[in-house]
Design a protein around this motif. Structure first.
Motif, short mmCIF file in Angstrom:
data_model
loop_
_atom_site.label_atom_id
_atom_site.label_comp_id
_atom_site.label_asym_id
_atom_site.label_seq_id
_atom_site.Cartn_x
_atom_site.Cartn_y
_atom_site.Cartn_z
N ARG A 200 0.85 -1.19 0.00
CA ARG A 200 0.00 0.00 0.00
C ARG A 200 0.88 1.24 0.00
N PHE A 201 1.04 1.84 -1.17
CA PHE A 201 1.87 3.03 -1.32
C PHE A 201 1.03 4.27 -1.01
N ARG A 202 0.89 4.53 0.28
CA ARG A 202 0.17 5.70 0.75
C ARG A 202 1.09 6.44 1.72
N PRO A 203 1.88 7.38 1.20
CA PRO A 203 2.89 8.05 2.04
C PRO A 203 2.29 8.70 3.28
N VAL A 204 2.92 8.44 4.41
CA VAL A 204 2.51 9.03 5.69
C VAL A 204 3.66 9.89 6.19
N PRO A 205 3.48 11.21 6.23
CA PRO A 205 4.57 12.09 6.68
C PRO A 205 4.97 11.79 8.13
N ARG A 206 6.27 11.62 8.36
CA ARG A 206 6.81 11.42 9.70
C ARG A 206 8.15 12.14 9.78
N HIS A 437 2.02 -1.36 -14.85
CA HIS A 437 2.28 0.06 -14.60
C HIS A 437 0.97 0.86 -14.55
N GLU A 438 0.03 0.48 -15.40
CA GLU A 438 -1.25 1.20 -15.43
C GLU A 438 -1.99 1.09 -14.10
N LYS A 439 -1.83 -0.03 -13.42
CA LYS A 439 -2.51 -0.23 -12.14
C LYS A 439 -1.94 0.63 -11.02
N THR A 440 -0.83 1.30 -11.28
CA THR A 440 -0.22 2.15 -10.25
C THR A 440 -0.60 3.62 -10.43
N ARG A 441 -1.54 3.91 -11.31
CA ARG A 441 -1.97 5.30 -11.54
C ARG A 441 -2.39 5.95 -10.23
N GLY A 442 -2.09 7.23 -10.12
CA GLY A 442 -2.47 7.97 -8.93
C GLY A 442 -1.33 8.12 -7.94
N LEU A 443 -0.26 7.31 -8.11
CA LEU A 443 0.91 7.42 -7.24
C LEU A 443 1.93 8.38 -7.84
N ASP A 444 2.84 8.89 -7.02
CA ASP A 444 3.92 9.71 -7.56
C ASP A 444 4.86 8.83 -8.38
N SER A 449 6.97 3.35 -9.85
CA SER A 449 8.05 2.45 -10.25
C SER A 449 8.24 1.33 -9.23
N LEU A 450 8.27 1.68 -7.95
CA LEU A 450 8.49 0.68 -6.91
C LEU A 450 7.33 -0.30 -6.82
#
Length: 609
Positions: A200-206, A437-444, A449-450
């Motif tokens: 789950r690529f949902r960045p959480v600022p820390r 790659h298409e399934k990763t749309r919406g991420l930076d 890539s990761l």
């Protein structure tokens, strides 16, 4: 190895090829109505690797490891099977381990098969007229079905393009594979495939300090649960940040007999052995350094016999074969740092991708045209090599993600190599990767890539460790622990790469108290590097091997490739006009792989000899 069959005709076929005199060496089970038959290699020394349990009514088969290992594995598997029947997706998503499994519910006449979340273990399957067959190894499945010569051309095209292929299709039609984190359900002749886990690529600022401390704690936990009960362990040690961190953490675990294995390849810009020795000396390991010599390339024939499917990166597959052959004499549990590049964006392709996004191609176009005209260099990495590779790769579609930096043919080039009628276009060459790659749309950009690489490149790296598994060792990958993968997926990309080129920034902060500073902050990481391109030009034995395996006579027997095109590539390579080593090595490995299929025997035939 696991193998199972549903379908009366297939079961009868298995009985015919599974002779009575060899059955004492194998575990097998048949349901009362005769429609289910399953067997597995009886690895009595490693009962945690192969387990067969028979809940009523049904069968549950498990291969692999579960972290942390339950105190009593058989009751735990029975409970797992019960939960799988009622809620397979959520149940599998909770398992931290490396496994393949199968569950047959006799009452509902339903089969479930699955592989672990990141794809450490394999699972292949094929549909039959009256059922299906599955296995954790492709070769026995192909031989059982008489399909060991049925090449699937789209997969072959992708293999030639990237030196591996991705997606559900295998190189042998019509056998398919489950992807990482996937579950298959067979019910009343219908197959459905579900995805039960993805990072789950949902960045959480820390704060930086908090991130570094928590990542170090996650690494400690991932190593600890894989080292429980071990008195002796081995590590493939390159001297890079990831494998060195694993050695440090195993040392802290108090492993009594910690052994490290690395290879040395002589040649300017190719030898990383001093860094591996530095780490081994720091943590007092029993260190083995294997010389990787030009003549070791000739081991490729033996190595190909361990592959379920062809894949190639000469640094990875030959080096792994050499190290695994030595390590199996000394250890069973074998740790690696695989997965660190994807956790922390360490591979140079991430920096190349970043540069390509920031620098306008229109501005750089004349520069790239010039770069493609540079002759090849003897060095691994000098400015000409970097510019030439960047110039060639940036022209591939952005939809490939980081795989555009790993592609070796454009459609027209590959079409000129092939003799069969399939039209080579972007959809065949790049289709499966573009879908990922298409399934990763919406991420930076970096997160896209990761996320894509966990479905593609990580699977490529894991295939090399299948050779170690076949040799009897148990590979363990702390940096592919699903909890740490999920945690690092939530780390903002700006902490993984600082600026344009400071990669693994957050990992360095996390492990700088664990390792010598010159290991943490070294700038000259080479990866699995050997001077194959130079050996192909200079070493008689290597030149002869390529000449024999890619001769017009050998190539002509396959009716797959244009011999004159291969001859042209070999001449261009010898004259240093272009570096064709990856292209030609892929053709060599494919030829050796196809030869190994023709000479293959069933595992039980091998044991009964």
């Amino acid at each position: 190895m696991l193998l199972g069959i549903i379908g009366s005709r297939a079961v009868q076929h298995l009985r015919n090829v599974f002779p009575e005199h060899s059955r004492d060496s194998w575990e097998y089970h048949q349901t009362p109505d005769g429609r289910w038959f399953v067997w597995s290699e009886a690895e009595k020394k490693r009962d945690h690797q192969i387990m067969l349990v028979t809940p009523e009514p049904g069968v549950f088969l498990w291969q692999g490891e579960w972290y942390p290992r339950p105190q009593s594995i058989k009751p735990a598997l029975l409970e797992l099977n019960s939960r799988l029947i009622h809620n397979p997706v959520d149940t599998l998503a909770e398992i931290n381990g490396a496994f393949s499994l199968a569950s047959w519910d006799e009452g509902k006449r339903t089969l479930l098969i699955a592989r672990d979340a990141v794809g450490i273990q394999q699972m292949f399957y094929a549909e039959l007229n009256d059922g299906m067959v599955f296995s954790s190894r492709l070769r026995p499945l192909a031989r059982l079905l008489g399909m060991d010569s049925n090449l699937h051309y789209p997969a072959l095209i992708q293999y030639l393009t990237f030196c591996y292929h991705v997606g559900e299709e295998t190189i042998l039609a019509p056998i398919r594979r489950l992807g990482p984190g996937q579950l298959l359900k067979w019910e009343k002749g219908r197959i459905r495939v579900y995805t039960y886990w993805r990072p789950r690529f949902r960045p959480v600022p820390r704060p930086l300090k908090t991130l570094a401390e928590e990542i170090r704690e996650e690494l400690e936990r991932a190593v600890h649960i894989r080292a429980l009960g071990l008195k002796k362990a081995g590590v493939f040690l390159s001297g890079g940040l990831d494998s060195s961190s694993v050695v440090s953490l195993l040392h802290r675990e108090g492993i009594e007999d910690l052994r490290t294995f690395s290879f040395r390849c002589r040649g300017e810009s190719f030898d990383e052995s001093p860094f591996a020795r530095r780490v081994a000396e720091t943590f007092h390991t029993s260190h083995t350094e294997i010389e990787y010599r030009p003549q070791d390339i000739l081991l490729a024939g033996k190595m190909a016999g361990f592959m379920d499917e062809p894949f190639c990166d000469v640094g990875i597959n030959i080096a792994t074969f050499l190290l695994a052959r030595k390590a199996r004499e000394e250890v069973d549990a074998l740790f690696t740092g695989d997965g660190g590049d994807e956790l922390f964006a360490g591979h140079p392709v991430y920096m190349a991708d970043r540069a390509a996004r920031f620098l306008p191609e229109t501005l750089l176009a004349p520069f790239f045209v010039l770069g493609r005209r540079f002759p090849d260099s003897d060095m691994k990495k000098d400015w000409k090599v970097k510019i030439k590779r960047f110039s060639e790769s940036v022209a591939y579609p952005r939809s490939l993600g980081t795989n555009r930096w790993r592609a070796y043919y454009r459609p027209a080039e590959l079409q000129s190599l092939l003799l069969f009628d399939d039209v080579v276009d972007d959809s065949i060459m790049f289709g499966p990767l573009s879908v990922v790659h298409e399934k990763t749309r919406g991420l930076d950009g970096l997160s896209r890539s990761l996320a894509g690489d966990y479905q593609t490149v990580v699977q490529f790296y894991l295939r090399r460790m299948e050779m170690a598994r076949v040799m009897g060792m148990i590979p363990r990958f702390p940096m592919l622990d699903i909890q740490i993968v999920d945690y690092c997926a939530g780390v903002p990309s700006s902490w993984k790469i600082r600026g344009l080129s400071d990669s693994k920034y957050i990992e360095k902060k996390a492990v700088e108290t664990l390792l010598p500073r010159d290991i943490v902050y070294r700038k000259d990481k080479l990866g699995h590097s050997i001077p194959l391109k130079n050996w192909m030009r200079e070493e008689p034995a290597v030149r002869q091997m390529f000449s024999d395996l890619l001769s017009s006579e050998t190539i002509g027997r396959r009716h797959l490739f244009n011999p004159s095109k291969i001859e042209q590539m070999m001449k261009e390579h010898e004259r240093k006009e272009r570096n064709h080593s990856h292209r030609l090595w892929a053709l060599v490995i494919l030829e050796l792989y196809l030869q190994s299929l023709q000479n293959a025997v069933f595992p039980w035939e091998e044991k009964s000899r």
